[in-house]
Design a protein around this motif. Structure first.
Motif, PDB file in Angstrom:
ATOM      1  N   ASP A 269     -11.010  31.495  33.135  1.00  0.00           N
ATOM      2  CA  ASP A 269     -10.286  32.007  34.192  1.00  0.00           C
ATOM      3  C   ASP A 269     -11.201  32.296  35.394  1.00  0.00           C
ATOM      4  O   ASP A 269     -12.017  33.178  35.279  1.00  0.00           O
ATOM      5  CB  ASP A 269      -9.413  33.175  33.791  1.00  0.00           C
ATOM      6  CG  ASP A 269      -8.069  32.914  32.901  1.00  0.00           C
ATOM      7  OD1 ASP A 269      -8.336  31.935  32.162  1.00  0.00           O
ATOM      8  OD2 ASP A 269      -7.370  33.559  33.075  1.00  0.00           O
TER       9      ASP A 269
ATOM     10  N   VAL B 264      -6.134  29.851  35.861  1.00  0.00           N
ATOM     11  CA  VAL B 264      -5.481  30.850  35.290  1.00  0.00           C
ATOM     12  C   VAL B 264      -5.794  30.664  33.756  1.00  0.00           C
ATOM     13  O   VAL B 264      -5.068  31.409  32.950  1.00  0.00           O
ATOM     14  CB  VAL B 264      -3.999  31.190  35.836  1.00  0.00           C
ATOM     15  CG1 VAL B 264      -4.031  31.508  37.125  1.00  0.00           C
ATOM     16  CG2 VAL B 264      -2.950  30.182  35.321  1.00  0.00           C
ATOM     17  N   GLY B 265      -6.201  29.455  33.253  1.00  0.00           N
ATOM     18  CA  GLY B 265      -6.390  28.958  31.951  1.00  0.00           C
ATOM     19  C   GLY B 265      -5.870  27.778  31.564  1.00  0.00           C
ATOM     20  O   GLY B 265      -5.295  27.467  30.569  1.00  0.00           O
TER      21      GLY B 265
ATOM     22  N   ASN C 264      -0.469  28.921  30.869  1.00  0.00           N
ATOM     23  CA  ASN C 264      -1.153  30.205  30.985  1.00  0.00           C
ATOM     24  C   ASN C 264      -0.507  30.657  32.426  1.00  0.00           C
ATOM     25  O   ASN C 264      -0.468  29.873  33.475  1.00  0.00           O
ATOM     26  CB  ASN C 264      -2.608  30.377  31.141  1.00  0.00           C
ATOM     27  CG  ASN C 264      -3.039  30.367  29.915  1.00  0.00           C
ATOM     28  OD1 ASN C 264      -3.200  31.215  29.181  1.00  0.00           O
ATOM     29  ND2 ASN C 264      -3.536  29.221  29.231  1.00  0.00           N
TER      30      ASN C 264
ATOM     31  N   GLN D 152      -1.218  33.901  34.058  1.00  0.00           N
ATOM     32  CA  GLN D 152      -1.901  34.949  34.595  1.00  0.00           C
ATOM     33  C   GLN D 152      -3.503  34.871  34.574  1.00  0.00           C
ATOM     34  O   GLN D 152      -4.237  34.072  33.810  1.00  0.00           O
ATOM     35  CB  GLN D 152      -1.880  36.358  33.910  1.00  0.00           C
ATOM     36  CG  GLN D 152      -0.664  36.956  33.615  1.00  0.00           C
ATOM     37  CD  GLN D 152      -0.020  37.543  35.120  1.00  0.00           C
ATOM     38  OE1 GLN D 152      -1.041  37.817  35.896  1.00  0.00           O
ATOM     39  NE2 GLN D 152       1.334  37.468  35.209  1.00  0.00           N
TER      40      GLN D 152
ATOM     41  N   ASN E 294      -6.766  35.869  34.205  1.00  0.00           N
ATOM     42  CA  ASN E 294      -7.324  37.245  33.440  1.00  0.00           C
ATOM     43  C   ASN E 294      -8.865  37.291  33.490  1.00  0.00           C
ATOM     44  O   ASN E 294      -9.509  36.397  33.398  1.00  0.00           O
ATOM     45  CB  ASN E 294      -7.118  37.106  31.928  1.00  0.00           C
ATOM     46  CG  ASN E 294      -5.278  36.984  31.723  1.00  0.00           C
ATOM     47  OD1 ASN E 294      -5.254  35.724  31.432  1.00  0.00           O
ATOM     48  ND2 ASN E 294      -4.890  37.694  31.674  1.00  0.00           N
TER      49      ASN E 294
HETATM   50 CA   LIG Z   1      -5.256  33.239  31.702  1.00  0.00          CA
END
Ligand SMILES: [Ca+2]
Length: 210
Positions: free
Chosen positions: A40, A57-58, A106, A108, A110
């Motif tokens: 991320d 974000v992944g 995903n 968020q 992180n």
């Molecule tokens: Ca993420």
């Protein structure tokens, strides 16, 4: 800032969103402005004169946008970013924003690692280049006049780790005349960011800048 330099700050706070505003000047084509992440990540760099943003974000692979404008003209430019969940907006000099969404399962961004400004440590840099988070690993060379994150002005003296970074703009003060803006006249700097053209014989007003 010069080659192989960076400043380190606490992890970017990006919930519910992050807004970042940088006012920078440089005559270089490439240079890292901001990096936070491992997989991320959010990365902001100058690449071939444009602002490049990489965001993941992944949802591999990361998403990328470039500014319309080139900013490597030695004058000050305002770079504004808003990162909210899967979306990033990029605006340069208050012009129309470009937007991208890193779509996938995903939601968020992180972040657990430090935020780096102006460059990053060699091991972080090597991995970021390898993973295409940044295209050119060179540290930023120029002037970061100001940096605001989530409405707080960042004080460069407050960086947790300072590797050879000179605060302020010092000797890297931009020269508004270095881009030879007066085609038929002599450029005269009025300040760091403004200039006038003393016209050559036979040219008047704006015509001598064409
Ligand atoms: Ca993420």
């Amino acid at each position: 800032m010069t080659k192989n330099t960076y400043t380190q700050f606490p992890t970017l706070k990006n919930h519910p969103h992050a807004n970042i505003t940088m006012v920078v000047a440089t005559d270089q084509d490439n240079g890292i402005l901001l990096y936070n992440g491992i997989i991320d990540h959010i990365a902001v760099e100058l690449f071939r004169g444009r602002v490049r943003v990489s965001y993941d974000v992944g949802n591999y692979p990361g998403s990328t946008i470039y500014s319309y404008q080139t900013v490597n003209d030695g004058r000050y430019h305002t770079i504004e970013l808003i990162a909210a969940n899967q979306m990033v907006n990029l605006s340069v000099d208050h012009e129309e924003a470009k937007s991208m969404v890193n779509t996938g399962l995903n939601e968020q961004l992180n972040l657990i690692t430090p935020l780096y400004i102006g460059g990053m440590p060699q091991d972080v840099n090597a991995q970021a280049v390898k993973d295409w988070h940044v295209r050119n690993g060179t540290s930023f060379h120029g002037c970061i006049q100001s940096l605001t994150i989530n409405d707080m002005e960042v004080n460069f003296d407050g960086g947790l780790v300072v590797e050879g970074v000179v605060p302020g703009c010092g000797e890297d003060k931009p020269d508004p005349c270095q881009s030879n803006l007066c085609k038929h006249g002599t450029c005269r700097a009025l300040s760091d960011v403004s200039y006038s053209c003393d016209c050559d014989k036979g040219f008047t007003g704006k015509a001598q800048r064409d």
